[in-house]
Design a protein around this motif. Structure first.
Motif, PDB file in Angstrom:
ATOM      1  N   ARG A 371      59.101  33.700 122.274  1.00  0.00           N
ATOM      2  CA  ARG A 371      57.918  34.282 122.893  1.00  0.00           C
ATOM      3  C   ARG A 371      56.759  33.299 122.824  1.00  0.00           C
ATOM      4  N   CYS A 372      55.927  33.358 123.835  1.00  0.00           N
ATOM      5  CA  CYS A 372      54.784  32.450 123.947  1.00  0.00           C
ATOM      6  C   CYS A 372      53.549  33.270 124.296  1.00  0.00           C
ATOM      7  N   ARG A 373      52.461  33.044 123.558  1.00  0.00           N
ATOM      8  CA  ARG A 373      51.217  33.748 123.868  1.00  0.00           C
ATOM      9  C   ARG A 373      50.021  32.849 123.558  1.00  0.00           C
ATOM     10  N   LEU A 374      48.912  33.151 124.209  1.00  0.00           N
ATOM     11  CA  LEU A 374      47.685  32.386 124.038  1.00  0.00           C
ATOM     12  C   LEU A 374      46.869  32.981 122.903  1.00  0.00           C
ATOM     13  N   LEU A 375      46.441  32.114 121.967  1.00  0.00           N
ATOM     14  CA  LEU A 375      45.576  32.530 120.872  1.00  0.00           C
ATOM     15  C   LEU A 375      44.148  32.137 121.212  1.00  0.00           C
ATOM     16  N   THR A 376      43.282  33.128 121.357  1.00  0.00           N
ATOM     17  CA  THR A 376      41.893  32.851 121.738  1.00  0.00           C
ATOM     18  C   THR A 376      40.925  33.081 120.590  1.00  0.00           C
ATOM     19  N   THR A 377      41.459  33.412 119.421  1.00  0.00           N
ATOM     20  CA  THR A 377      40.572  33.699 118.284  1.00  0.00           C
ATOM     21  C   THR A 377      40.526  32.561 117.283  1.00  0.00           C
ATOM     22  N   ARG A 378      41.266  31.503 117.532  1.00  0.00           N
ATOM     23  CA  ARG A 378      41.297  30.380 116.596  1.00  0.00           C
ATOM     24  C   ARG A 378      40.082  29.490 116.820  1.00  0.00           C
ATOM     25  N   SER A 379      39.605  28.895 115.736  1.00  0.00           N
ATOM     26  CA  SER A 379      38.425  28.039 115.802  1.00  0.00           C
ATOM     27  C   SER A 379      38.836  26.623 115.416  1.00  0.00           C
TER      28      SER A 379
END
Length: 479
Positions: A371-379
């Protein structure tokens, strides 16, 4: 017996040292000097009023006042324990000491008093109390000068009571007073000498540790240089070994094709063994070459934007024959938001392929998910998370702890259920770190193994030193 008493007395002194200054070595030593003076001082100091009471034929109230002021020193340890200001306690204590000594001298002969030797204790104790604290020097000297001036003015300006103590008794009083003062000074000097010796020993220990640290740094530099030379040698030799191996593999393919045309099954089986052995040996050399390149910081990457779905589909198609042979199924799910990524596509496929290749070996007949997903909460930047999970038995906890460590697995590689040298995942973990990615493994909730690969959207490679530092941080966090 004496050592036991000394140990108990030391514990008593340590009890009164407040926690607020125990971490400061110099302040702690000064506090102990202060406490020793104020616990032993009243015992030795009260010998003077006791002697006065015995030798004076007409003892009066001045002896009681002297004894009370000397006994009052026992209050100071309790005040220090309650975190009263140390400098203020020192000033009050020295002022009381001046009062005790000059009070005794006033009523027992003035400047000819048998108790006059105690005047010498005032500067000595002041030095012990304050150490190198220059801010207290002037106040304490002012107290001493003011007390001495007040004593002279009082003694010569007034009529002190007549001293009717016999001359022989005055000699005995002087002897008691001098011996008590000497014992008092000796006690303080002995403890001060112990502190000084401890300071010298500490300095010597610091010097030895600095020398050992310098030697350790030199050894680390030499080890790093040896590691670099080793990695360069392995990289060079791996290239030299691959050239003849490619020839062996190429000729074995030709012989295999000839055996097929001639329908020579026996020759075909022998050539297949040669070909498989050559391929296996070539994989081992490639592993050594990749590891040495990473250690030497010479791993090269071809970086460009890649459509992630295309890379994952290519990885799945190459792994599919092994999954079919192992009766495994593989499900691929790609988040639409995770469209493109800037990375080395072939190296990324190599990492994912190494993880997928383990599933048919470890968990045949099980279902796997990529599975592949975008992480938008990482800094500070967004990233893509790839997870590979199977429904197998999971990874043994002992093996899981060293899964990505090179040469940590002491199993026989030929008989290992993990197959090969056990270095494949090690190489992929170090390669992922060099690409700015992170590869982790754990046992998933509900069973099965779970591998997670986090890829930054923008290319952010890391040096070998940075990789080692990050690994140390992870180990500290785990500890």
């Amino acid at each position: 017996m004496l050592s036991g008493l000394a140990g108990r007395y030391q514990r008593l002194i340590d009890y009164f040292v407040p926690h607020s200054i125990r971490s400061d070595r110099a302040a702690s030593n000064q506090a102990r000097m202060f406490l020793i003076s104020h616990t032993m001082g009243p015992i030795l100091g009260n010998s003077v009023p006791i002697a006065l009471y015995i030798f004076d034929p007409t003892p009066s109230w001045d002896i009681l006042v002297l004894s009370a002021s000397i006994t009052a020193f026992w209050i100071f340890p309790f005040l220090l324990k309650r975190n009263y200001d140390y400098n203020s306690l020192v000033i009050v204590s020295v002022a009381n000491l001046n009062f005790c000594i000059f009070w005794s001298c006033y009523f027992n002969g003035g400047v000819l008093s048998p108790t006059l030797p105690w005047v010498l204790l005032i500067p000595i104790l002041s030095f012990f109390y304050i150490g190198g604290n220059a801010s207290l020097q002037r106040p304490l000297m002012a107290i001493f000068a003011g007390s001495f001036l007040l004593f002279l003015l009082s003694f010569y300006g007034t009529n002190p009571p007549a001293n009717d103590t016999p001359e022989l008794a005055l000699v005995a009083l002087g002897t008691v007073s001098t011996v008590a003062a000497l014992c008092y000074v000796a006690t303080m000097a002995i403890y001060y000498a112990r502190i000084f010796d401890a300071g010298v020993e500490l300095e010597n220990e610091v010097r030895r540790r600095r020398l050992a640290t310098d030697q350790l740094r030199a050894a680390i530099v030499a080890a790093d240089e040896a590691g670099i030379h080793k990695a360069e040698f392995l990289a060079r030799m791996s290239h030299e070994l691959r050239t003849p191996l490619n020839a062996v593999i190429g000729y074995s393919q030709i012989l295999r094709d000839d055996a097929l045309e001639a329908n020579d099954l026996r020759m075909r089986e022998d050539v297949e063994r040669i070909h498989e052995a050559g391929q296996y040996l070539l994989r081992l050399i490639n592993i050594i070459l990749d590891l040495s390149k990473i250690e030497a910081g010479r791993m090269q990457f071809t970086v460009k934007p890649h459509v992630l779905a295309d890379v994952l589909n290519d990885v799945v198609s190459k792994s599919l024959p092994a999954f079919v042979a192992g009766r495994n199924t593989l499900e691929l799910e790609v988040d639409a938001a995770a469209a493109t990524v800037e990375t080395d596509g072939s190296r990324l496929a190599q990492i994912l392929g190494a993880v997928l290749d383990n599933i048919p070996m470890h968990a045949p007949g099980c279902r796997a998910e990529l599975r592949c997903r975008l992480l938008t909460t990482r800094s500070p930047d967004d990233a893509i998370e790839l997870t590979i999970r199977d429904s197998g038995p999971g990874i043994d906890q002992g093996r899981l702890a060293t899964l990505f460590e090179s040469l940590a697995d002491k199993r026989d590689a030929a008989a290992s259920k993990y197959g090969g040298t056990g270095l494949s995942l090690t190489i992929m973990s170090r390669q992922a770190a060099a690409m700015g990615c992170s590869l982790a493994a754990c046992n998933a909730t509900g069973g099965g193994a779970l591998f997670t690969l986090v890829i930054p959207l923008q290319w952010r490679p890391r040096t070998e030193a940075k990789i080692a530092a990050d690994e140390r941080v992870r180990e500290d966090e785990a500890a």
